[in-house]
Design a protein around this motif. Structure first.
Motif, short mmCIF file in Angstrom:
data_model
loop_
_atom_site.label_atom_id
_atom_site.label_comp_id
_atom_site.label_asym_id
_atom_site.label_seq_id
_atom_site.Cartn_x
_atom_site.Cartn_y
_atom_site.Cartn_z
N SER A 103 -8.52 -5.47 -24.78
CA SER A 103 -8.72 -4.01 -24.80
C SER A 103 -7.95 -3.29 -23.70
N TYR A 104 -7.18 -4.05 -22.89
CA TYR A 104 -6.54 -3.40 -21.73
C TYR A 104 -5.53 -2.33 -22.14
N GLN A 105 -4.95 -2.48 -23.33
CA GLN A 105 -3.94 -1.51 -23.73
C GLN A 105 -4.53 -0.39 -24.58
N LEU A 106 -5.84 -0.37 -24.68
CA LEU A 106 -6.49 0.65 -25.52
C LEU A 106 -6.97 1.82 -24.65
N PRO A 107 -6.91 3.02 -25.19
CA PRO A 107 -7.30 4.19 -24.41
C PRO A 107 -8.81 4.38 -24.36
N ALA B 77 -2.18 8.99 -22.24
CA ALA B 77 -1.26 7.96 -21.75
C ALA B 77 -1.35 6.70 -22.60
N VAL B 78 -0.23 6.01 -22.69
CA VAL B 78 -0.23 4.71 -23.36
C VAL B 78 0.35 3.67 -22.40
N TYR B 79 -0.25 2.51 -22.44
CA TYR B 79 0.10 1.45 -21.47
C TYR B 79 0.63 0.23 -22.19
N LEU B 80 1.78 -0.22 -21.77
CA LEU B 80 2.35 -1.46 -22.31
C LEU B 80 2.31 -2.49 -21.19
N SER B 81 1.47 -3.49 -21.34
CA SER B 81 1.26 -4.43 -20.24
C SER B 81 2.40 -5.43 -20.14
N SER B 82 2.45 -6.11 -19.00
CA SER B 82 3.55 -7.06 -18.77
C SER B 82 3.39 -8.31 -19.62
N ASN B 83 2.16 -8.66 -19.98
CA ASN B 83 2.01 -9.85 -20.81
C ASN B 83 2.02 -9.44 -22.29
N TYR B 103 -6.38 6.77 -30.65
CA TYR B 103 -5.86 8.04 -30.16
C TYR B 103 -6.19 9.19 -31.11
N GLY B 104 -6.98 8.89 -32.14
CA GLY B 104 -7.33 9.94 -33.09
C GLY B 104 -6.17 10.29 -34.01
N LEU B 105 -5.26 9.34 -34.22
CA LEU B 105 -4.09 9.59 -35.07
C LEU B 105 -4.15 8.70 -36.30
N GLU B 106 -3.22 8.94 -37.19
CA GLU B 106 -3.08 8.05 -38.34
C GLU B 106 -1.67 7.47 -38.30
N ALA B 107 -1.57 6.17 -38.37
CA ALA B 107 -0.24 5.56 -38.27
C ALA B 107 0.56 5.86 -39.54
#
Lengths: 509, 238
Positions: A103-107, B77-83, B103-107
């Motif tokens: 869940s770390y990448q989830l807002p 914000a969106v986060y892309l982790s290193s792993n 995010y309340g969106l529809e892909a």
């Protein structure tokens, strides 16, 4: 309160998918046949329990007034069952924070993560409680029809919910207390110990309560007992009972949400014990993984407390049965030691791996059994008679927990795999126990059957270790083959020091 | 207006290991800021503080003017982790849909398939992530961020491990985010990428900001980012 229930629900849905697609497809459950077989066995056990309950309760159908008494007594047991389920779930979730990496990448905020996990704990506890009382509930419905619904509601559903939510509030308060006392790092462990003491205390009062309820029923004195408060209210006014129950559940739910801690507490997965040079001569890295695990500490404290209680209470049960609690320490042992098996120079046969898994637990057991026996023999020699049976059972517990940890390997320390393993073991051995009970075999033959079962379980564990290790090596040696995972859990740099603090994001403590 | 603003951020592992020591900088709206520094300099710790995966011990962090712990800030914000630890039990399509839902969106499937094709992942959008290579997982993370297009995109070494073609495309797409008035905090060891892409550079070492200046200015002063970093690491100032 920084809480969007919808986000927690989405995260809970993700965890449910994790359960369906990973947990239910891993270990022995990779095979569809095994899954189908397990479902059939579970259905069979349920049918047997329902039949037994039906045979037991059918005579009561002619005397409906006895139903009230039976449900009142069942509620007293239900409270203990809920407490036990709550305790087991809390123990299994102590190390569940690794799963959170998903869940770390989830807002989502940390409180929302925490709520998602609370939903799971509640759902699993609900399932455990429902399973425990489902045979009785189904039989009641079969014998009484819809007239059983108020009984099921007031004797089972509402009391279980209120007790669970009440325990949740207590657990939150305890965590806050430990944090105030600067013991936040072991808050989970300490809280579980307090809950266990509460469970022991309640179990000591149960018999007296049941006797009092029975006497009150026959004397028509109708003394008040908090366990049966909902049923008593229902007798006077169903509307009032429903209203009060709804208010109580709503208030306790709100209290649980409000008390979800917002301060930082770092949960220690391993405790810095046995760090001396002498320990290094005796203990293998496999053993360190076991003896330093925080869950082992929980099991050890529970074993000691249980031993003291059984010895001092003098209720006829051999205090050495407390050793069985130690077996639970091994439930995550196989998954926990996986990094050791991935070392290039550490390739060993499945049998050696199995023996290493068992050795640490056996040492732990001996380390507790010897002093406990000596203390017990000094305090109450009579109570310690026939200590061989509980000690042997504790060793059998090692075989069983290693089997669960191997056959249901807990990826990312998720508690769902372990719970599934425990459920499967309960179904299998429940059926075996019922079968042996029905056959009325002589004691030596029964013991021989149990020994054979232990051997089969050990052999199956070794076979599964061999299969697991072969698959793992194949994954590592065939790096770019479709259908093969490229990178294994634990390979990621972010999960080592400097990684996100799982305790913080789970509990925002 | 800054999309990310950090002031006086401090974080320690234990009593002595200070990972961040009074760090402060900003990511202005519509810009790409490069975050660089040697291993252990505090880059990942900083990013995890921004996303509240580590609890900041002092200082303030705001995302689009909101406290970083607020639910509204999470949505920006969106986060892309290193792993590349993604839910392997999902397909890329399911993963993208799930992130969008958060995010309340529809892909938009068509846009996603188009991105998949451009990132050389044709026909793999509906495959389980379990079957993806390391590079494909990284591309999936990146594609998802490009699809949800948040006010702030934070990339923690996610671009390491993807092939040259994908890297070239990623550069174009990140520049596209900037052109749309969105911001990117890009943490990478790839100096040429930063020189081409980043408007500003924040250089961290031992938990402190060593440089925070426009990329062009730093390149003019030191010749290249590589020279700047090397000369700092070899100097006695550390």
């Amino acid at each position: 309160m920084n809480l969007r229930v919808r986000q927690s629900r989405y995260l809970a849905a993700l965890l449910l998918l994790f359960f369906r697609r990973r947990v239910l497809r891993s270990g022995a459950f990779r095979s569809r046949t095994v899954r189908a077989g397990a479902a059939v066995l579970a259905a069979l056990l349920f049918a047997v329990l329902c039949a037994a309950a039906y045979l037991f309760l059918e005579p009561l159908a002619l005397t409906p007034e006895l139903w009230e008494l039976m449900f009142a007594i069942s509620t007293v047991s239900l409270v203990l069952w809920v407490m036990g389920a709550f305790l087991v779930i809390k123990v299994l979730f102590i190390n569940a924070a690794d799963m959170l990496e998903l869940s770390y990448q989830l807002p989502v905020t940390n409180r929302e993560r925490g709520l998602a996990f609370l939903m799971y704990e509640a759902a699993i506890t609900g399932v455990v409680v429902a399973l425990g009382f489902s045979a009785l509930a189904v039989t009641s419905l079969a014998l009484m029809g819809l007239a059983a619904v108020p009984y099921l509601l007031t004797a089972f559903a509402v009391p279980a919910l209120v007790v669970y939510l009440g325990l949740g509030v207590l657990h939150h308060l305890l965590v806050r207390l430990w944090t105030l006392l600067r013991l936040g790092g072991i808050a989970g462990l300490l809280s579980v110990i307090v809950l266990f003491l509460l469970l022991v205390w309640y179990s000591t009062t149960m018999n007296a309560t049941i006797v009092a309820i029975t006497d009150g029923y026959y004397d028509r004195t109708g003394a008040f007992h908090w366990q049966t408060a909902v049923a008593s209210m229902w007798d006077r006014s169903p509307a009032v009972a429903l209203a009060v129950s709804a208010v109580a559940v709503a208030a306790l739910t709100a209290a649980n949400l409000f008390l979800t801690p917002s301060q930082y507490v770092r949960q220690s997965r391993f405790l810095a014990v046995f760090t001396g040079r002498y320990a290094g001569r005796v203990l293998h890295p496999y053993d360190y993984c076991l003896v330093r695990n925080s869950q082992t500490a929980v099991a050890a404290v529970i074993a000691v407390l249980l031993f003291a209680y059984l010895l001092l209470a003098g209720n006829g049960l051999n205090p050495m049965w407390s050793l069985v609690a130690l077996s639970t320490a091994g439930l995550y042992h196989y998954a926990g030691t996986e990094p050791l098996r991935r070392l290039p120079s550490a390739t060993r046969s499945a049998a050696v791996v199995y023996l290493r898994l068992c050795k640490g637990q056996a040492l732990l057991l001996v380390a507790f059994a010897v002093p406990q026996f000596l203390i017990g023999a000094f305090v109450d020699p009579v109570a310690m008679a026939d200590s061989a049976t509980p000690v042997l059972s504790a060793f059998a517990g090692i075989v069983l927990t290693v089997w669960i940890s191997v056959v249901f390997p807990s990826e990312k320390n998720n508690p769902f795999s372990v719970l599934l393993g425990i459920a499967c073991a309960a179904v299998m051995f429940g059926l075996i126990a019922i079968g042996l009970g029905m056959l009325h075999l002589p004691a030596p033959l029964t013991q021989a059957v149990l020994a054979a079962c232990a051997l089969v379980v050990a052999a199956h564990s070794i076979v599964e270790i061999h299969a697991n290790e072969s698959k793992r090596r194949n994954r590592e040696e065939v790096p770019d083959h479709r259908g093969v995972a490229r990178e294994l859990p634990g390979d990621h740099p972010g999960r080592h020091r400097g990684g996100a603090d799982a305790a913080h994001v789970l509990h925002q403590r | 207006m800054n999309d990310l603003e950090i002031t006086g951020l401090t974080y320690s592992y234990g009593r002595e290991a200070k990972a961040l020591d009074g760090v402060g900088f900003a990511v202005p709206r519509g810009s790409i800021v490069g975050l660089l520094g040697p291993n252990g300099s505090g880059k990942s710790t900083l990013i995890r503080n921004v996303f509240d995966l580590l609890r900041s011990q002092s200082g303030t962090i705001t995302v689009d003017g909101l406290p970083h712990t607020a639910p509204e800030a999470k949505r920006k914000a969106v986060y892309l982790s290193s792993n590349d630890y993604l839910p392997e039990f999902l397909t890329a399509a399911e993963y993208t849909a799930m992130i969008a839902r958060f995010y309340g969106l529809e892909a938009d499937r068509e846009s996603a398939l188009d991105l998949c094709s451009r990132f050389a992942m044709d026909g793999r959008y509906d495959d389980l992530i379990e079957d993806y290579s390391h590079g494909m997982r990284k591309k999936t993370q990146l594609m998802t961020a490009l699809l949800v297009r948040r006010r702030l995109t934070v990339i923690d070494e996610t671009l390491n491990g993807i092939d040259l073609e994908a890297m070239h495309l990623a550069e174009k797409e990140l520049a596209g985010l900037r052109d749309d008035g969105l911001s990117v905090l890009l943490c990478t060891h790839d100096f040429p990428v930063l020189e081409r892409l980043a408007d500003r550079i924040v250089f961290l070492d031992r938990g402190r900001v060593v440089h925070d200046a426009p990329t062009a200015e730093l390149v003019a002063d030191h010749g290249s980012l590589d020279t700047m970093v090397r000369s700092h690491l070899e100097s006695g100032d550390r």
